[in-house]
Design a protein around this motif. Structure first.
Motif, mmCIF file in Angstrom:
data_model
loop_
_atom_site.group_PDB
_atom_site.id
_atom_site.type_symbol
_atom_site.label_atom_id
_atom_site.label_comp_id
_atom_site.label_asym_id
_atom_site.label_seq_id
_atom_site.Cartn_x
_atom_site.Cartn_y
_atom_site.Cartn_z
ATOM 1 N N LEU A 235 3.893 9.396 10.315
ATOM 2 C CA LEU A 235 3.274 8.312 9.548
ATOM 3 C C LEU A 235 1.812 8.110 9.912
ATOM 4 N N SER A 236 1.470 8.411 11.151
ATOM 5 C CA SER A 236 0.069 8.246 11.575
ATOM 6 C C SER A 236 -0.856 9.279 10.940
ATOM 7 N N ARG A 237 -0.274 10.315 10.322
ATOM 8 C CA ARG A 237 -1.076 11.428 9.803
ATOM 9 C C ARG A 237 -1.103 11.508 8.278
ATOM 10 N N ILE A 238 -0.351 10.674 7.572
ATOM 11 C CA ILE A 238 -0.388 10.737 6.111
ATOM 12 C C ILE A 238 -1.612 9.991 5.594
ATOM 13 N N ASP A 239 -2.039 10.319 4.372
ATOM 14 C CA ASP A 239 -3.187 9.629 3.772
ATOM 15 C C ASP A 239 -2.803 9.155 2.379
ATOM 16 N N ASN A 240 -3.751 8.502 1.721
ATOM 17 C CA ASN A 240 -3.499 7.964 0.375
ATOM 18 C C ASN A 240 -4.294 8.700 -0.691
ATOM 19 N N ASN A 241 -4.504 10.005 -0.459
ATOM 20 C CA ASN A 241 -5.241 10.824 -1.418
ATOM 21 C C ASN A 241 -4.284 11.326 -2.502
ATOM 22 N N ASN A 242 -3.946 10.420 -3.429
ATOM 23 C CA ASN A 242 -3.007 10.761 -4.497
ATOM 24 C C ASN A 242 -3.306 9.896 -5.709
ATOM 25 N N ALA A 243 -2.529 10.099 -6.770
ATOM 26 C CA ALA A 243 -2.819 9.446 -8.049
ATOM 27 C C ALA A 243 -2.722 7.931 -7.978
ATOM 28 N N GLN A 244 -1.902 7.422 -7.080
ATOM 29 C CA GLN A 244 -1.720 5.978 -6.989
ATOM 30 C C GLN A 244 -2.515 5.340 -5.857
ATOM 31 N N LEU B 83 0.819 -1.213 0.000
ATOM 32 C CA LEU B 83 0.000 0.000 0.000
ATOM 33 C C LEU B 83 0.853 1.264 0.000
ATOM 34 N N GLY B 84 2.102 1.154 -0.419
ATOM 35 C CA GLY B 84 2.951 2.321 -0.509
ATOM 36 C C GLY B 84 4.102 2.294 0.478
ATOM 37 N N THR B 85 5.067 3.192 0.244
ATOM 38 C CA THR B 85 6.270 3.225 1.078
ATOM 39 C C THR B 85 5.972 3.651 2.509
ATOM 40 N N VAL C 69 10.332 22.263 1.600
ATOM 41 C CA VAL C 69 8.996 22.317 2.218
ATOM 42 C C VAL C 69 8.167 21.094 1.864
ATOM 43 N N GLY C 70 8.701 20.206 1.003
ATOM 44 C CA GLY C 70 7.940 19.017 0.655
ATOM 45 C C GLY C 70 8.553 18.289 -0.519
ATOM 46 N N VAL C 71 7.936 17.148 -0.834
ATOM 47 C CA VAL C 71 8.324 16.326 -1.970
ATOM 48 C C VAL C 71 7.052 15.951 -2.714
ATOM 49 N N VAL C 72 7.064 16.079 -4.039
ATOM 50 C CA VAL C 72 5.908 15.697 -4.833
ATOM 51 C C VAL C 72 6.323 14.598 -5.796
ATOM 52 N N GLU C 73 5.538 13.523 -5.825
ATOM 53 C CA GLU C 73 5.823 12.435 -6.749
ATOM 54 C C GLU C 73 5.491 12.871 -8.169
ATOM 55 N N GLN C 74 6.175 12.265 -9.144
ATOM 56 C CA GLN C 74 6.005 12.705 -10.528
ATOM 57 C C GLN C 74 4.547 12.632 -10.977
ATOM 58 N N LYS C 75 3.831 11.564 -10.598
ATOM 59 C CA LYS C 75 2.456 11.406 -11.062
ATOM 60 C C LYS C 75 1.516 12.460 -10.487
ATOM 61 N N ASP C 76 1.942 13.104 -9.414
ATOM 62 C CA ASP C 76 1.100 14.127 -8.784
ATOM 63 C C ASP C 76 1.616 15.538 -9.043
ATOM 64 N N GLU D 126 -1.837 5.424 -2.722
ATOM 65 C CA GLU D 126 -0.896 4.800 -1.796
ATOM 66 C C GLU D 126 -0.506 5.776 -0.693
ATOM 67 N N PHE D 127 0.041 5.212 0.383
ATOM 68 C CA PHE D 127 0.564 6.026 1.481
ATOM 69 C C PHE D 127 2.051 6.288 1.190
ATOM 70 N N TYR D 128 2.351 7.515 0.786
ATOM 71 C CA TYR D 128 3.716 7.874 0.408
ATOM 72 C C TYR D 128 4.530 8.247 1.652
ATOM 73 N N LEU D 129 5.718 7.674 1.759
ATOM 74 C CA LEU D 129 6.651 8.123 2.789
ATOM 75 C C LEU D 129 7.019 9.589 2.572
ATOM 76 N N THR D 130 7.077 10.027 1.334
ATOM 77 C CA THR D 130 7.485 11.401 1.033
ATOM 78 C C THR D 130 6.530 12.451 1.607
ATOM 79 N N ASP D 131 5.300 12.056 1.943
ATOM 80 C CA ASP D 131 4.340 13.021 2.488
ATOM 81 C C ASP D 131 4.706 13.498 3.895
ATOM 82 N N ILE D 132 5.626 12.769 4.556
ATOM 83 C CA ILE D 132 5.974 13.188 5.924
ATOM 84 C C ILE D 132 6.715 14.515 5.932
ATOM 85 N N HIS D 133 7.385 14.860 4.837
ATOM 86 C CA HIS D 133 8.228 16.056 4.851
ATOM 87 C C HIS D 133 7.388 17.337 4.927
#
Length: 452
Positions: free
Chosen positions: A180-189, A76-78, A146-153, A191-198
């Motif tokens: 990690l307890s606060r990230i969600d999977n509201n993205n193109a894939q 379900l993602g990184t 201030v963050g990381v955005v995946e290519q698909k998003d 999935e729960f992205y590790l990159t959302d923590i930043h």
């Protein structure tokens, strides 16, 4: 500071087109995951947790390094994978998160990430790429991440960013668990992205500190066999350059493969298409001809291994000559000045100083003394169908060509075996022993002629 590693290794690797888990495909003879773990162990971590999923049983049974295992039953993602690996991690621990399919990251790069991490700072591995396609982009404001955005998003403007996320993170255990307890999977894939923590971390007042690898290839991952082959040649090139810097002549750095460890002395020469497996040691002034396979073997100073030889767990003494086309199987041990020639096979055999086995012979489960000469076509008949038996040949013995020595048997010091003999009893010292049939010449004999 207590350091703990989480290695993500749950993916299938669809583009590898393989039933084997991607992290078990081999680079330089070792699973990709094995490279990552060996490097991680150089950091002396309190623990390494490997998160597995696809082919979990196969991964566990293959990997030999001491690790903890965590199962990601659904991919379900990184971010989700890291959650599965949090067991046993304390809030005060420094956690390094890396990937089982990125095999060539240096330990010094990992250490730089750990050094950048504290209670208020996350260490993030990034680099600048001319072609960032496929990578997440680093978002900055006023120079600060201030963050990381995946290519698909990513938006079209964000796709133009050339600083990319290499994925490796160093972060305190408490911060990691909270984010990690606060990230969600509201993205193109979905999935729960590790990159959302930043982005969340920056909003909480934490700082994300970029750390750059020394070389871009340190962050190259393997997603296809093409990428694996490219990394293999890159890695072998670096190993060849290291050999040359240590006093070894490598005939062609593009045609050598080291699939283990290779320790060398100075003024060693290695010709083209040589493969080294396991742990090998080569002394000073050794010459290795083309197309040789050296596996788990030791070659002492001044020896020459001629073309097309295979050495498997063998020890070659100093100033020896082996080959061409010789095979030294496990348990072969030679003293100095020996000669093992073309199409000779040895196994579990000790060859004494100055002895020669020059042509077309098999010598197994044997002990040869000093200055023994074994003629062409000699065979030690060591196997009776159930057990192996020993052949002992004393100093200065001479074995004539095309002889069969039926073990267990002892050829004593100074003895001679006549050519074409089958020896079934011990031969006393300084005696000639032969079992040759008497030659008969038939007079007035005509060779058969075919009828036309």
């Amino acid at each position: 500071m207590t350091t703990r590693l989480i290695v993500l290794a749950a993916g299938k690797g669809t583009r590898m087109k393989s039933a084997m888990p991607k992290v078990l495909h081999r680079l330089a003879g070792k699973p990709l995951l094995g490279h990552v773990l060996d490097t991680g162990l150089q950091l002396n971590p309190a623990s390494i947790t490997v998160v597995i999923g696809h082919g979990a049983d196969q991964v566990q049974s293959t990997i030999e390094q001491p690790v903890k295992w965590a199962l990601q039953s659904e991919q379900l993602g990184t971010g989700h994978a890291v959650r599965e690996g949090l067991d046993g991690i304390e809030d005060s621990d420094t956690v390094l998160i890396t990937y089982g399919d990125v095999p060539l990251t240096r330990a010094s790069t990992y250490q730089a990430l750990l050094d950048a991490c504290d209670e208020q700072t996350i260490g993030l591995l990034t680099l600048m790429m001319d072609d960032p396609t496929g990578y997440g982009r680093i978002l900055r404001e006023g120079g600060a991440i201030v963050g990381v955005v995946e290519q698909k998003d990513a938006t079209p403007d964000q796709l133009g960013i050339t600083e990319v996320n290499a994925g490796v993170v160093a972060i305190k255990g408490g911060s990691l668990r909270d984010l990690l307890s606060r990230i969600d999977n509201n993205n193109a894939q979905g999935e729960f992205y590790l990159t959302d923590i930043h982005e969340l971390a920056v909003k909480d007042g934490l700082r994300v500190q970029a750390v750059h690898p020394q070389d871009e290839w340190e962050v190259d991952g393997v997603n296809s066999r093409v990428q694996l082959a490219r990394l293999e040649r890159l890695h072998q090139q670096h190993l060849a350059e290291e050999l040359m810097n240590n006093g070894v002549t490598v005939a062609d750095p593009a045609r050598i493969d080291i699939r283990g460890t290779l320790k060398t002395g100075t003024d060693v020469t290695i010709d083209v298409n040589c493969v080294f497996e396991g742990d090998c040691v080569i002394g000073n002034n050794v010459k290795i001809g083309q197309n040789c396979l050296i596996s788990g073997s030791v070659i002492a100073d001044g020896s020459t291994i001629l073309a097309n030889c295979v050495l498997e767990n063998a020890e070659v003494g100093s100033d020896a000559t082996v080959g061409p086309f010789a095979r030294l199987r496990p348990g072969t041990r030679t003293e100095s000045g020996i000669r093992i020639g073309n199409f000779v096979e040895t196994k579990n055999t000790h060859v004494g100083e100055g002895s020669k086995i020059n042509h077309l012979s098999y010598v197994g489960d044997s002990t040869l003394g000093r200055n023994v000469n074994v003629g062409a076509g000699t065979i030690t008949c060591n196997y009776d169908g159930v057990n192996k038996h020993q052949t002992i040949i004393g100093d200065n013995a001479f074995i004539g060509s095309n002889s069969a020595l039926v073990a267990p048997v002892t050829i004593s010091e100074g003895a001679t075996v006549g050519a074409g003999s089958t020896i079934t009893r011990n031969v006393p010292a300084d005696r000639l022993s032969l079992t040759r049939a008497r030659q008969t010449d038939i007079e007035n004999w005509s060779r058969p002629i075919k009828n036309k």
